[in-house]
Motif scaffolding. Structure first.
Motif, PDB file in Angstrom:
ATOM      1  N   LEU A  40       2.328   8.998  -1.476  1.00  0.00           N
ATOM      2  CA  LEU A  40       2.360   7.872  -0.869  1.00  0.00           C
ATOM      3  C   LEU A  40       0.881   7.157  -1.374  1.00  0.00           C
ATOM      4  O   LEU A  40       0.936   5.961  -1.561  1.00  0.00           O
ATOM      5  N   ARG A  41      -0.050   8.016  -2.009  1.00  0.00           N
ATOM      6  CA  ARG A  41      -1.162   7.324  -2.692  1.00  0.00           C
ATOM      7  C   ARG A  41      -0.858   6.558  -3.983  1.00  0.00           C
ATOM      8  O   ARG A  41      -1.192   5.453  -4.293  1.00  0.00           O
ATOM      9  N   ASP A  42       0.077   6.940  -4.507  1.00  0.00           N
ATOM     10  CA  ASP A  42       0.497   6.422  -5.952  1.00  0.00           C
ATOM     11  C   ASP A  42       1.278   5.033  -5.545  1.00  0.00           C
ATOM     12  O   ASP A  42       0.994   4.190  -6.108  1.00  0.00           O
ATOM     13  N   LEU A  43       2.281   5.217  -4.709  1.00  0.00           N
ATOM     14  CA  LEU A  43       3.010   3.962  -4.192  1.00  0.00           C
ATOM     15  C   LEU A  43       1.964   2.891  -3.619  1.00  0.00           C
ATOM     16  O   LEU A  43       2.086   1.616  -3.696  1.00  0.00           O
ATOM     17  N   GLU A  44       0.793   3.419  -3.015  1.00  0.00           N
ATOM     18  CA  GLU A  44      -0.011   2.243  -2.266  1.00  0.00           C
ATOM     19  C   GLU A  44      -0.885   1.936  -3.694  1.00  0.00           C
ATOM     20  O   GLU A  44      -1.115   0.631  -3.623  1.00  0.00           O
ATOM     21  N   ASN A  45      -1.290   2.653  -4.650  1.00  0.00           N
ATOM     22  CA  ASN A  45      -2.290   2.158  -5.505  1.00  0.00           C
ATOM     23  C   ASN A  45      -1.346   1.267  -6.500  1.00  0.00           C
ATOM     24  O   ASN A  45      -1.805   0.467  -7.183  1.00  0.00           O
ATOM     25  N   ASP A  46       0.097   1.447  -6.709  1.00  0.00           N
ATOM     26  CA  ASP A  46       0.891   0.504  -7.233  1.00  0.00           C
ATOM     27  C   ASP A  46       1.222  -0.821  -6.703  1.00  0.00           C
ATOM     28  O   ASP A  46       1.990  -1.580  -6.933  1.00  0.00           O
ATOM     29  N   GLY A  47       0.807  -0.887  -5.299  1.00  0.00           N
ATOM     30  CA  GLY A  47       1.185  -2.150  -4.526  1.00  0.00           C
ATOM     31  C   GLY A  47       2.463  -2.131  -3.866  1.00  0.00           C
ATOM     32  O   GLY A  47       2.743  -3.385  -3.533  1.00  0.00           O
ATOM     33  N   LEU A  48       3.198  -0.863  -3.701  1.00  0.00           N
ATOM     34  CA  LEU A  48       4.691  -0.903  -3.138  1.00  0.00           C
ATOM     35  C   LEU A  48       4.320  -0.767  -1.600  1.00  0.00           C
ATOM     36  O   LEU A  48       5.532  -0.960  -1.162  1.00  0.00           O
ATOM     37  N   ILE A  49       3.371   0.013  -1.129  1.00  0.00           N
ATOM     38  CA  ILE A  49       3.287   0.293   0.075  1.00  0.00           C
ATOM     39  C   ILE A  49       2.006  -0.090   0.744  1.00  0.00           C
ATOM     40  O   ILE A  49       0.940  -0.025  -0.045  1.00  0.00           O
ATOM     41  N   TYR A  88       2.395   3.774   7.584  1.00  0.00           N
ATOM     42  CA  TYR A  88       2.794   2.993   6.009  1.00  0.00           C
ATOM     43  C   TYR A  88       3.872   2.181   6.308  1.00  0.00           C
ATOM     44  O   TYR A  88       4.685   2.334   7.038  1.00  0.00           O
ATOM     45  N   SER A  89       3.873   1.095   5.818  1.00  0.00           N
ATOM     46  CA  SER A  89       5.021   0.166   5.447  1.00  0.00           C
ATOM     47  C   SER A  89       5.114  -0.385   4.127  1.00  0.00           C
ATOM     48  O   SER A  89       4.043  -0.274   3.331  1.00  0.00           O
ATOM     49  N   LEU A  90       6.160  -1.012   3.809  1.00  0.00           N
ATOM     50  CA  LEU A  90       6.700  -1.750   2.517  1.00  0.00           C
ATOM     51  C   LEU A  90       5.763  -2.949   2.201  1.00  0.00           C
ATOM     52  O   LEU A  90       5.465  -3.810   3.520  1.00  0.00           O
ATOM     53  N   THR A  91       5.069  -3.161   1.062  1.00  0.00           N
ATOM     54  CA  THR A  91       4.675  -4.395   0.861  1.00  0.00           C
ATOM     55  C   THR A  91       6.066  -5.421   0.396  1.00  0.00           C
ATOM     56  O   THR A  91       6.855  -4.967   0.116  1.00  0.00           O
ATOM     57  N   GLU A  92       5.723  -6.862   0.297  1.00  0.00           N
ATOM     58  CA  GLU A  92       6.816  -7.560  -0.271  1.00  0.00           C
ATOM     59  C   GLU A  92       7.151  -6.898  -1.606  1.00  0.00           C
ATOM     60  O   GLU A  92       8.473  -7.141  -1.953  1.00  0.00           O
TER      61      GLU A  92
END
Length: 124
Positions: free
Chosen positions: A58-67, A81-85
């Motif tokens: 989850l932290r990786d996905l957040e740091n990569d701007g995906l969530i 947690y939710s998806l970004t555009e």
């Protein structure tokens, strides 16, 4: 050759694969494409994922701007947690990967090797 974030890539698809690599990342993104989830809800949806592994991915996905991780100032703490555009833009690719996996499993059951592919018709 492409230099990006202190790494060298031969192709930009390597960057995309790096963003979604990890046993749980595609499944996390898939779940979040349907709705917003709290950590414990995600953990229940993926019982094989340890708390540590889920936290890291989850932290990786957040740091990569995906969530996006939204923290509410309440007791007990509430985090959603939710998806970004950008994360939503990946969903078509993940759906194609899922569909390919489904077709592959259908074409090559457990006891059959891919070397016999000329005998099979894709999407048939």
């Amino acid at each position: 050759m492409i230099e990006y974030r202190n790494n060298v890539f031969l192709c930009t698809s390597e960057i995309t694969l790096g963003l979604i690599s990890g046993k749980w990342k595609p499944l996390i993104l898939s779940h979040l494409s349907r709705q917003t989830y709290r950590f414990n809800e995600l953990q229940k949806l993926m019982p094989g994922a340890t708390q540590k592994m889920l936290t890291v991915q989850l932290r990786d996905l957040e740091n990569d701007g995906l969530i996006v991780r939204k923290v509410y100032a309440v007791v007990p703490p509430k985090v959603e947690y939710s998806l970004t555009e950008l994360g939503e833009a990946l969903m078509d690719i993940l759906i194609q990967l899922r569909d390919f996996g489904t077709d592959y499993m259908r074409l090559f059951p457990d006891d059959e090797l891919p070397s016999t592919m000329q005998d099979h018709e894709v999407n048939g």
